[in-house]
Design a protein around this motif. Structure first.
Motif, mmCIF file in Angstrom:
data_model
loop_
_atom_site.group_PDB
_atom_site.id
_atom_site.type_symbol
_atom_site.label_atom_id
_atom_site.label_comp_id
_atom_site.label_asym_id
_atom_site.label_seq_id
_atom_site.Cartn_x
_atom_site.Cartn_y
_atom_site.Cartn_z
ATOM 1 N N GLU A 1 20.910 -5.726 108.098
ATOM 2 C CA GLU A 1 20.047 -5.249 109.181
ATOM 3 C C GLU A 1 20.860 -4.815 110.393
ATOM 4 O OE1 GLU A 1 16.928 -7.962 110.220
ATOM 5 O OE2 GLU A 1 16.200 -8.062 108.158
ATOM 6 N N GLU A 2 21.916 -5.575 110.701
ATOM 7 C CA GLU A 2 22.770 -5.218 111.826
ATOM 8 C C GLU A 2 23.462 -3.884 111.588
ATOM 9 O OE1 GLU A 2 23.239 -6.577 114.884
ATOM 10 O OE2 GLU A 2 21.567 -7.883 114.339
ATOM 11 N N ARG A 3 23.914 -3.668 110.349
ATOM 12 C CA ARG A 3 24.559 -2.407 110.010
ATOM 13 C C ARG A 3 23.575 -1.240 110.138
ATOM 14 N NH1 ARG A 3 26.024 -2.703 104.601
ATOM 15 N NH2 ARG A 3 26.147 -4.953 104.606
ATOM 16 N N LEU A 4 22.353 -1.475 109.649
ATOM 17 C CA LEU A 4 21.345 -0.419 109.742
ATOM 18 C C LEU A 4 20.993 -0.113 111.191
ATOM 19 C CD1 LEU A 4 18.965 -1.367 106.789
ATOM 20 C CD2 LEU A 4 20.560 0.551 106.906
ATOM 21 N N LYS A 5 20.887 -1.159 112.005
ATOM 22 C CA LYS A 5 20.597 -0.947 113.424
ATOM 23 C C LYS A 5 21.768 -0.247 114.100
ATOM 24 C CE LYS A 5 17.507 -4.826 114.183
ATOM 25 N NZ LYS A 5 17.343 -6.127 114.842
ATOM 26 N N GLY A 6 22.985 -0.631 113.730
ATOM 27 C CA GLY A 6 24.181 -0.006 114.301
ATOM 28 C C GLY A 6 24.269 1.458 113.944
#
Length: 141
Positions: free
Chosen positions: A129-134
Motif C-alpha cells: 500500500e505504501e508503494r502504491l501511495k508513493g
C-alpha cells in the motif's frame, strides 16, 4: 478505505494474542530441550510432593493395622518397597510429563509459526500500500 483482507488478518492475529499468546510464549523463549527440561524439573518437585502426600494419607488410613504390626515390621524391606514404589511412580509421572509437554511444544510452535506468517502477510500488505501511495503521489506531482 479499509482493506478487508488486512483487517481479517489483523483480527486473526489479535485473537491469537488474546487466546493462545500467553500459552505459546514459552515456545518463543525456549528451545524444545530447555522447555521440556524445565517442565520435567517442575514435575519432579510436584510429583515428589504428591507421592508423599498420598503416602501420608495411606498411613493415616492404615494407622490401626500399622500400629498392630509395628513390632513385627521389617523396616529395611518397607523402606526398599517404598523407594521402589517412589521410583516407579516418578518414572511413569515424568514419562507422561515428557510426552505431554513435548507435544504441547510442537503444537505451540506450529501456532507461533502461523502467527509470524500472519504478521509477515500484514507487513507485506502495508508495504504494498505504501508503494502504491508513493507511486500515485509521484504521478500527480
Amino acid at each position: 478505505m479499509v482493506n478487508e483482507q488486512r483487517l481479517h488478518s489483523m483480527i486473526k492475529i489479535a485473537k491469537f494474542d488474546a487466546n493462545d499468546g500467553k500459552r505459546c510464549k514459552p515456545m518463543i523463549q525456549y528451545a524444545r530441550k530447555d522447555y521440556v527440561a524445565l517442565q520435567l524439573l517442575k514435575s519432579f518437585v510436584v510429583g515428589t510432593i504428591a507421592f508423599f502426600m498420598m503416602l501420608g494419607l495411606w498411613v493415616l488410613y492404615s494407622m490401626d493395622a500399622l500400629m498392630e504390626q509395628i513390632n513385627k515390621m521389617d523396616f529395611v524391606k518397607a523402606a526398599t518397597t517404598l523407594g521402589l514404589l517412589y521410583g516407579i511412580f516418578m518414572v511413569i509421572y515424568l514419562l507422561a510429563t515428557y510426552i505431554i509437554f513435548n507435544m504441547k511444544y510442537t503444537y505451540g510452535r506450529k501456532k507461533v509459526k502461523k502467527y509470524y506468517a500472519g504478521l509477515k502477510k500484514i507487513s507485506a500488505m502495508y508495504l504494498r500500500e505504501e508503494r502504491l501511495k508513493g507511486n500515485g503521489n509521484k504521478d500527480w506531482d
